[in-house]
Scaffold this active site. Structure first.
Site, PDB file in Angstrom:
ATOM      1  N   ARG A  21      -8.895  -5.060  -2.007  1.00  0.00           N
ATOM      2  CA  ARG A  21      -8.858  -4.029  -0.967  1.00  0.00           C
ATOM      3  C   ARG A  21     -10.187  -3.265  -0.938  1.00  0.00           C
ATOM      4  O   ARG A  21     -10.683  -2.887   0.112  1.00  0.00           O
ATOM      5  CB  ARG A  21      -7.673  -3.083  -1.202  1.00  0.00           C
ATOM      6  CG  ARG A  21      -6.339  -3.739  -0.831  1.00  0.00           C
ATOM      7  CD  ARG A  21      -5.206  -2.735  -0.787  1.00  0.00           C
ATOM      8  NE  ARG A  21      -4.786  -2.347  -2.112  1.00  0.00           N
ATOM      9  CZ  ARG A  21      -3.719  -2.836  -2.739  1.00  0.00           C
ATOM     10  NH1 ARG A  21      -2.943  -3.729  -2.162  1.00  0.00           N
ATOM     11  NH2 ARG A  21      -3.395  -2.424  -3.945  1.00  0.00           N
ATOM     12  N   PHE A  73       0.819  -9.026   7.492  1.00  0.00           N
ATOM     13  CA  PHE A  73       1.661  -8.797   6.310  1.00  0.00           C
ATOM     14  C   PHE A  73       1.148  -7.547   5.581  1.00  0.00           C
ATOM     15  O   PHE A  73       0.807  -7.580   4.407  1.00  0.00           O
ATOM     16  CB  PHE A  73       1.657 -10.004   5.361  1.00  0.00           C
ATOM     17  CG  PHE A  73       1.922 -11.329   6.037  1.00  0.00           C
ATOM     18  CD1 PHE A  73       3.228 -11.716   6.306  1.00  0.00           C
ATOM     19  CD2 PHE A  73       0.876 -12.174   6.413  1.00  0.00           C
ATOM     20  CE1 PHE A  73       3.483 -12.947   6.926  1.00  0.00           C
ATOM     21  CE2 PHE A  73       1.127 -13.391   7.030  1.00  0.00           C
ATOM     22  CZ  PHE A  73       2.425 -13.786   7.283  1.00  0.00           C
ATOM     23  N   CYS A 117      -0.112 -16.234  -2.780  1.00  0.00           N
ATOM     24  CA  CYS A 117       0.352 -15.740  -4.082  1.00  0.00           C
ATOM     25  C   CYS A 117       1.456 -16.643  -4.621  1.00  0.00           C
ATOM     26  O   CYS A 117       2.227 -16.260  -5.486  1.00  0.00           O
ATOM     27  CB  CYS A 117       0.814 -14.289  -3.981  1.00  0.00           C
ATOM     28  SG  CYS A 117       2.231 -14.063  -2.910  1.00  0.00           S
TER      29      CYS A 117
END
Ligand code: SAH
Length: 405
Positions: A220, A236, A349
């Site tokens: 991020r 998402f 993931c």
């Protein structure tokens, strides 16, 4: 203590220090052990290999606590292992963000224990300010709940420990979901952490995982650095972690999509916690990403920077094929929506989709979109989610940062 005796040859993975003993490797249990009890794992020739937690209901029949068979597995063992995990993060403050102890500066979120990779199979512990959220997913972890919680309090000085043991994988171990305060009481207000200067509320009771996706923290920050002047699409978005960092980085606009209205409500509330951000540039949209990307294409929208961070499409290798189609679909649609020389930040993931396969899927999507893309950076989980080289399964999060021509 009971002994778990392996079939001939089945000691090999343990000699490579892989911490799992599968049911198919086990010849017999000599003696009596209940769920979570410590057993000595023995090669067929009688060589002792490890001390492990016995799990009679799981295909992973035992998880190794120590490859040193002279180690006693007791309260003191957990105190040591937990303190080591916490100290490991404090030793790399430039990577793990001021994991200074006992007080955590700026009330940041940090993973303190990353299960197998910290020598603590079945144990996750995440710190949000002065609250630690622990998730116990194996029979062995379940047995040592009190020792683990006490050790976390001692190692961190945190006031509270909350248990979030409601992950589906507990069922495979024959364990019921368990949640609640193990130490201390609920804080008066919401738990708010600060991540790269942005405030984020974390709902430890009903939020995903332990409340927040700490594994994307480093990524991020990377996104913030890429966002200036760009029209960003965050797919998402959950509670807006990437979206708020894009705004902090000076994005021209940020459209965020998620199918969960509660997540979007929390995202909007998180934005409101940060009056320094340009709220008018943010738009939250409750939609299915698969449908919404198609719709955006039909109305001719384009973006300069797209984040694709979908949920786990393939929890295990058996789901890899269906998951591959889903990854390909969103990456194809993402490429089609990117302006020339756009940037794509794309993740998987899924444990069942390895980094090589993921790259192949993305390559196929790029090809089908008639674009050319270059990898400018390979992405992984944050530094507080280390991966033990002997346990490659720990490397579940993989991503690519692409420049798309
Ligand atoms: N990037 C986020 C974490 C994403 S978690 C962060 O950094 O915090 C995955 C999110 O995908 C969840 O919020 C879930 O609600 C959402 N989701 C799952 N399937 C979806 C779909 N088909 N369309 C839109 N959102 C979906």
């Amino acid at each position: 203590m009971a002994e778990l005796i392996l079939h001939p040859g089945k000691e090999r993975s343990l000699l490579r220090r892989h911490p799992w003993v599968f049911d198919t490797a086990v010849a017999r249990l000599a003696g009596h052990a209940r769920s979570g009890d410590t057993v000595t794992v023995q090669a067929a020739d009688g060589r002792p290999l490890a001390k492990a937690a016995y799990s009679p209901h799981s295909k992973i029949r035992a998880r190794v606590w120590s490859f040193d068979v002279t180690t006693t597995i007791d309260h003191a063992f957990f105190k040591r292992r937990v303190a080591e995990a916490v100290a490991r993060r404090a030793a790399l403050p430039e990577l793990t963000r001021r994991a200074t102890l006992p007080a955590l500066d700026g009330q940041e979120g940090l993973r303190l224990i990353h299960a197998e990779s910290d020598g603590l199979p079945g144990i996750i512990a995440d710190r949000y300010g002065d609250t630690v959220v622990v998730q116990l997913t194996s029979a062995g972890a379940e047995k040592w709940r009190t020792a683990i919680a006490d050790s976390l309090v001692k190692a961190t000085g945190c006031a509270r420990v909350y248990e979030r043991s409601d992950s589906d994988v507990r069922g495979l171990e024959g364990l019921e979901p368990t949640t609640g305060w193990i130490h201390g009481e609920a804080p008066a207000g919401a738990i708010v952490i600060e991540e790269h200067g942005v405030k984020m509320a974390v709902d430890i009771v009903v939020g995903h995982k332990t409340g927040f996706y700490l594994d994307q923290r480093d990524n991020r920050r990377l996104l913030a650095g890429l966002s200036a002047g760009r029209r960003v699409l965050n797919c998402f978005c959950y509670t807006g972690g990437f979206s708020l960092q894009a705004l902090a980085g000076g994005a021209a606009s940020v459209l965020s999509i998620d199918s969960s209205q509660p997540a979007l409500t929390q995202a909007a509330e998180n934005l409101a916690l940060n009056p320094q951000l340009a709220a008018a540039r943010a738009e939250w949209r409750c939609a299915n990403v698969f449908d919404e990307l198609r719709r955006l294409k039909t109305v001719g929208e384009t973006f300069d920077l797209i984040v694709l961070d979908p949920p786990k499409f393939a929890p295990s290798a058996s789901h890899a094929e269906r998951a591959s189609r889903a990854y390909k679909d969103i990456n194809l649609m993402g490429c089609k929506l990117l302006a020339p020389e756009g940037v794509l930040m794309t993740y998987s993931c899924s444990g069942g989709v390895g980094a090589d396969l993921f790259q192949k899927i993305v390559a196929a999507a790029v090809l089908d979109s008639h674009r050319t893309a270059r990898i400018v950076k390979r992405l992984q989980g944050s530094a507080d989610h280390p991966v033990d080289l002997a346990f490659p399964e720990g490397e579940y999060l993989k991503g690519l940062l692409l420049q798309v021509e």
